[in-house]
Design a protein around this motif. Structure first.
Motif, PDB file in Angstrom:
ATOM      1  N   ARG A  56      41.467 -43.649 -31.422  1.00 44.87           N
ATOM      2  CA  ARG A  56      40.929 -44.775 -30.656  1.00 44.87           C
ATOM      3  C   ARG A  56      40.720 -44.368 -29.204  1.00 44.87           C
ATOM      4  NH1 ARG A  56      43.698 -50.510 -31.410  1.00 44.87           N
ATOM      5  NH2 ARG A  56      41.823 -51.096 -30.265  1.00 44.87           N
ATOM      6  N   ALA A  57      39.569 -44.738 -28.691  1.00 41.02           N
ATOM      7  CA  ALA A  57      39.267 -44.459 -27.284  1.00 41.02           C
ATOM      8  C   ALA A  57      39.684 -45.661 -26.451  1.00 41.02           C
ATOM      9  CB  ALA A  57      37.776 -44.210 -27.109  1.00 41.02           C
ATOM     10  N   ASN A  58      40.050 -45.406 -25.225  1.00 43.57           N
ATOM     11  CA  ASN A  58      40.429 -46.485 -24.317  1.00 43.57           C
ATOM     12  C   ASN A  58      39.157 -47.165 -23.807  1.00 43.57           C
ATOM     13  OD1 ASN A  58      41.341 -48.158 -22.262  1.00 43.57           O
ATOM     14  ND2 ASN A  58      42.816 -46.682 -21.485  1.00 43.57           N
ATOM     15  N   PRO A  59      38.947 -48.436 -24.149  1.00 42.03           N
ATOM     16  CA  PRO A  59      37.744 -49.118 -23.680  1.00 42.03           C
ATOM     17  C   PRO A  59      37.728 -49.318 -22.162  1.00 42.03           C
ATOM     18  CG  PRO A  59      39.208 -50.662 -24.778  1.00 42.03           C
ATOM     19  CD  PRO A  59      39.786 -49.290 -24.972  1.00 42.03           C
ATOM     20  N   LEU A  60      38.854 -49.127 -21.507  1.00 41.95           N
ATOM     21  CA  LEU A  60      38.936 -49.285 -20.056  1.00 41.95           C
ATOM     22  C   LEU A  60      38.971 -47.945 -19.327  1.00 41.95           C
ATOM     23  CD1 LEU A  60      41.535 -52.202 -19.944  1.00 41.95           C
ATOM     24  CD2 LEU A  60      39.038 -52.329 -19.989  1.00 41.95           C
ATOM     25  N   GLN A  61      38.622 -46.879 -20.026  1.00 45.20           N
ATOM     26  CA  GLN A  61      38.687 -45.534 -19.444  1.00 45.20           C
ATOM     27  C   GLN A  61      37.916 -45.436 -18.131  1.00 45.20           C
ATOM     28  OE1 GLN A  61      40.576 -42.955 -20.289  1.00 45.20           O
ATOM     29  NE2 GLN A  61      39.743 -41.786 -18.583  1.00 45.20           N
ATOM     30  N   ASN A  62      36.763 -46.101 -18.049  1.00 44.98           N
ATOM     31  CA  ASN A  62      35.937 -45.998 -16.848  1.00 44.98           C
ATOM     32  C   ASN A  62      36.050 -47.217 -15.940  1.00 44.98           C
ATOM     33  OD1 ASN A  62      34.923 -43.431 -17.569  1.00 44.98           O
ATOM     34  ND2 ASN A  62      33.575 -44.423 -19.042  1.00 44.98           N
ATOM     35  N   ASP A  63      37.006 -48.082 -16.203  1.00 41.45           N
ATOM     36  CA  ASP A  63      37.224 -49.267 -15.376  1.00 41.45           C
ATOM     37  C   ASP A  63      37.984 -48.848 -14.118  1.00 41.45           C
ATOM     38  OD1 ASP A  63      38.095 -51.605 -14.142  1.00 41.45           O
ATOM     39  OD2 ASP A  63      38.632 -52.590 -16.020  1.00 41.45           O
ATOM     40  N   ASP A  65      39.459 -50.496 -11.912  1.00 39.15           N
ATOM     41  CA  ASP A  65      40.638 -51.306 -11.596  1.00 39.15           C
ATOM     42  C   ASP A  65      41.773 -51.156 -12.603  1.00 39.15           C
ATOM     43  OD1 ASP A  65      39.285 -52.381  -9.366  1.00 39.15           O
ATOM     44  OD2 ASP A  65      38.305 -53.873 -10.648  1.00 39.15           O
ATOM     45  N   ALA A  66      41.527 -50.454 -13.696  1.00 34.36           N
ATOM     46  CA  ALA A  66      42.513 -50.382 -14.780  1.00 34.36           C
ATOM     47  C   ALA A  66      43.800 -49.670 -14.373  1.00 34.36           C
ATOM     48  CB  ALA A  66      41.905 -49.710 -16.014  1.00 34.36           C
ATOM     49  N   ARG A 132      47.535 -53.720 -22.526  1.00 31.51           N
ATOM     50  CA  ARG A 132      48.107 -52.478 -23.066  1.00 31.51           C
ATOM     51  C   ARG A 132      47.212 -51.292 -22.722  1.00 31.51           C
ATOM     52  NH1 ARG A 132      48.584 -53.953 -28.967  1.00 31.51           N
ATOM     53  NH2 ARG A 132      47.726 -55.946 -28.353  1.00 31.51           N
ATOM     54  N   TRP A 133      45.895 -51.492 -22.788  1.00 29.32           N
ATOM     55  CA  TRP A 133      44.981 -50.407 -22.426  1.00 29.32           C
ATOM     56  C   TRP A 133      45.085 -50.086 -20.931  1.00 29.32           C
ATOM     57  CZ3 TRP A 133      43.668 -47.081 -25.738  1.00 29.32           C
ATOM     58  CH2 TRP A 133      43.327 -47.417 -27.044  1.00 29.32           C
ATOM     59  N   VAL A 136      47.978 -47.853 -20.638  1.00 25.56           N
ATOM     60  CA  VAL A 136      47.601 -46.505 -21.087  1.00 25.56           C
ATOM     61  C   VAL A 136      46.860 -45.781 -19.969  1.00 25.56           C
ATOM     62  CG1 VAL A 136      46.160 -45.193 -22.704  1.00 25.56           C
ATOM     63  CG2 VAL A 136      47.557 -47.108 -23.539  1.00 25.56           C
ATOM     64  N   ARG A 137      45.932 -46.463 -19.310  1.00 25.05           N
ATOM     65  CA  ARG A 137      45.169 -45.850 -18.209  1.00 25.05           C
ATOM     66  C   ARG A 137      46.110 -45.390 -17.099  1.00 25.05           C
ATOM     67  NH1 ARG A 137      42.403 -43.221 -16.182  1.00 25.05           N
ATOM     68  NH2 ARG A 137      40.878 -44.021 -14.786  1.00 25.05           N
ATOM     69  N   TYR A 138      47.081 -46.256 -16.759  1.00 25.91           N
ATOM     70  CA  TYR A 138      48.043 -45.899 -15.722  1.00 25.91           C
ATOM     71  C   TYR A 138      48.877 -44.693 -16.150  1.00 25.91           C
ATOM     72  CZ  TYR A 138      52.192 -45.899 -12.831  1.00 25.91           C
ATOM     73  OH  TYR A 138      53.216 -45.499 -12.018  1.00 25.91           O
ATOM     74  N   ILE A 139      49.401 -44.724 -17.351  1.00 27.07           N
ATOM     75  CA  ILE A 139      50.244 -43.623 -17.843  1.00 27.07           C
ATOM     76  C   ILE A 139      49.463 -42.310 -17.822  1.00 27.07           C
ATOM     77  CG2 ILE A 139      51.418 -42.701 -19.889  1.00 27.07           C
ATOM     78  CD1 ILE A 139      52.161 -45.715 -20.495  1.00 27.07           C
ATOM     79  N   LYS A 140      48.227 -42.343 -18.291  1.00 21.82           N
ATOM     80  CA  LYS A 140      47.422 -41.113 -18.298  1.00 21.82           C
ATOM     81  C   LYS A 140      47.085 -40.655 -16.879  1.00 21.82           C
ATOM     82  CE  LYS A 140      46.062 -39.299 -21.591  1.00 21.82           C
ATOM     83  NZ  LYS A 140      46.674 -38.168 -22.310  1.00 21.82           N
TER      84      LYS A 140
END
Length: 156
Positions: A56-63, A65-66, A132-133, A136-140
């Motif tokens: 699964r890809a993170n739908p907020l990868q390019n957000d 503000d995420a 949750r996504w 994930v963005r923060y953790i990455k």
């Protein structure tokens, strides 16, 4: 004046010797403020994520503000166990470890959703999926810009 300076030098010497001796006596104890001991087995749960979840890809990868939103959520829900800046504690592992930073966003999302209850990681499935996504963005993002970009690329 010379007598005061000499007495001060002697006192300082005693203080230094006392500190050195105290440290040598407590050398089997971890230093105050030391991080938790690294144990690669702690991260084995990431490998248990099903392939469909891992892909699964993170739908907020390019957000833009995420990451900031994820940092706020982390402080509210995760920092108590994973420590300041996700460096780990005696309760939970570091999220800056290579095993976490090398995991796919989908695997981290799966862990957040399902938890690792027997090891104390709660289930966060009631936290809305976009939140949750963001986590994930923060953790990455903790792995730095090169690491985050590299880990979001599909692996052959």
């Amino acid at each position: 004046m010379k007598a005061v300076a000499a007495a001060l030098a002697v006192c300082t010497s005693f203080l230094v010797v006392s500190v050195v001796l105290a440290q040598s006596r407590n050398s089997d104890k971890p230093p105050v403020g030391a991080g938790p001991k690294y144990d690669p087995a702690v991260y084995a749960e990431l490998q248990k994520a099903p392939e469909k979840a891992r892909n699964r890809a993170n739908p907020l990868q390019n957000d833009p503000d995420a990451v900031a939103a994820g940092a706020i959520l982390f402080e509210q829900h995760c920092a108590e166990c994973h420590g300041d800046a996700a460096r780990g504690s005696t309760k939970a592992p570091s999220l800056r470890a290579a095993e976490v930073q090398g995991a796919t966003p989908g695997a981290i999302f799966w862990i957040l959703t399902n938890g690792v209850v027997r090891k104390g990681m709660p289930v966060w499935s009631k936290l809305p999926e976009p939140r949750r996504w963001q986590l994930v963005r923060y953790i990455k993002s903790l792995g730095g810009p090169d690491q985050a970009a590299e880990s979001s690329a599909p692996k052959p």
